[in-house]
Design an enzyme around this catalytic site. Sequence first.
Site, PDB file in Angstrom:
ATOM      1  N   GLU A  53       5.176  24.844  16.581  1.00 13.03           N
ATOM      2  CA  GLU A  53       5.970  24.403  15.429  1.00 13.03           C
ATOM      3  C   GLU A  53       5.126  23.945  14.253  1.00 13.03           C
ATOM      4  OE1 GLU A  53       8.710  22.519  12.753  1.00 13.03           O
ATOM      5  OE2 GLU A  53       6.937  21.582  13.633  1.00 13.03           O
ATOM      6  N   HIS A 114       6.558  17.441  17.377  1.00  9.98           N
ATOM      7  CA  HIS A 114       7.139  18.113  16.223  1.00  9.98           C
ATOM      8  C   HIS A 114       6.035  18.262  15.175  1.00  9.98           C
ATOM      9  CE1 HIS A 114      11.245  18.448  13.912  1.00  9.98           C
ATOM     10  NE2 HIS A 114      10.423  19.438  13.636  1.00  9.98           N
ATOM     11  N   HIS A 133       9.593  13.225  19.887  1.00  7.94           N
ATOM     12  CA  HIS A 133      11.021  12.968  20.112  1.00  7.94           C
ATOM     13  C   HIS A 133      11.293  12.751  21.596  1.00  7.94           C
ATOM     14  CE1 HIS A 133      11.803  14.026  15.972  1.00  7.94           C
ATOM     15  NE2 HIS A 133      11.263  15.215  16.141  1.00  7.94           N
ATOM     16  N   ASN A 167      10.794  14.533  10.902  1.00  5.91           N
ATOM     17  CA  ASN A 167      10.440  15.943  11.035  1.00  5.91           C
ATOM     18  C   ASN A 167       8.940  16.152  10.931  1.00  5.91           C
ATOM     19  OD1 ASN A 167       9.867  18.763   9.955  1.00  5.91           O
ATOM     20  ND2 ASN A 167      12.039  18.965  10.424  1.00  5.91           N
ATOM     21  N   ASN A 223      11.866  18.288   4.961  1.00  7.02           N
ATOM     22  CA  ASN A 223      11.234  18.938   6.104  1.00  7.02           C
ATOM     23  C   ASN A 223       9.718  18.813   6.028  1.00  7.02           C
ATOM     24  OD1 ASN A 223      10.416  21.226   7.987  1.00  7.02           O
ATOM     25  ND2 ASN A 223      12.632  21.319   8.210  1.00  7.02           N
ATOM     26  N   ASP A 268      10.182  25.640   5.759  1.00 10.21           N
ATOM     27  CA  ASP A 268       9.930  24.700   6.855  1.00 10.21           C
ATOM     28  C   ASP A 268       8.649  23.916   6.560  1.00 10.21           C
ATOM     29  OD1 ASP A 268       9.658  23.444   9.423  1.00 10.21           O
ATOM     30  OD2 ASP A 268      10.829  25.045  10.318  1.00 10.21           O
ATOM     31  N   ASN A 269       7.594  24.127   7.309  1.00 11.20           N
ATOM     32  CA  ASN A 269       6.363  23.360   7.116  1.00 11.20           C
ATOM     33  C   ASN A 269       5.491  23.923   5.999  1.00 11.20           C
ATOM     34  OD1 ASN A 269       6.723  21.348   9.115  1.00 11.20           O
ATOM     35  ND2 ASN A 269       6.208  22.851  10.701  1.00 11.20           N
TER      36      ASN A 269
END
Length: 354
Positions: A53, A114, A133, A167, A223, A268-269
């Site tokens: 991720e 994450h 998480h 996140n 994010n 996203d990232n």
Amino acid sequence: MGKLVALTLLGAGLALIGERLMTLRERTNAYREVEPVEPQNCHLIEGLENGSEDIDILPRGLAFISSGLKYPGMPNFAPDEPGQIFLMDLNEQNPRVQALNISDGFDKASFNPHGISTFIDKDQIVYLYVVNHPHMESTVEIFKFEEQQRSLVHLKTIKHELLKSVNDIVVLGAEQFYATRDHYFTNFFLVLLEMVMDLRWTYILFYSPREVKVVAKGFISANGITISPDKKYIYVADVLDKNIHVMKKHDNWDLTQLKVIQLGTLVDNLTVDPDTGDILAGCHPNAIKLLMYNTEDPPGSEVLRIQNALSEKPRISTEYANDGSVLQGSSVASVYQEKLLIGTVFHKALYCVL
């Protein structure tokens, strides 16, 4: 009269919900198909099968990769296996990944990594900060990297009432970081309602041992987050708004928005090319395919490069795009000396020589 009022209110409510659902389908690019853009010299990375991720690469070419994220509403091919952190040395001719051992005393069974970020202190000791998480809560874990042993020593768990639905993270100094909150609610069905109703209640948080505060808010879903090479600007992705916010960092850690770069894809990232200062964005071209996973029609992957982000007209180009036949659900891209790593939320990872 009462029945007429009730029917009117019901009709108005249904119309509002219908309009919001249509808006959500547009926002998630529900009808978009991917046009392939694939560099010739790419291959899948053996050993990364259950997501990659986030990726953070040290200046000397060691890449940390978070894997095994279990996220509500997202596919997961190994739900009973704990998450891991992998290492990849991009200086090797044929780089391979290696799972890093984590010291005893840390709850490895519930490890659910994450976003990640590294910090190197004045003694050149490397620290890895990991958004975790456990049991679907949010913490930030601090590890010290032992390079010779290829291991992580757990030092501290950070919890705070504002660290909810975290996140991503970018570390600024010892126990100092910005973190993004991607949803206001933690219940999955309330999260869906939050998305449908376009509630802009998520934010960026600054954390230090002496001060914790919200420094920017009003995002649909804050994010990925990263920092410019000169440490003056913060780049933040709003995944559902399909854009990147460019923010100026102040001495008191507050952030002021300078501009918003619209990308037309779900961002996203974010990472920064250390040689050029360009932003690399891992993106989801069609989020409906991600949320409603179908092996026959999988979610695609997309990587964008944003040059001259501070200029009036940033240049946006596609580094990689695939319809899901090779790589599904890209979440991050990071580069080191013309070598590109592309990670995913739940799928495999790709290594390219540019």
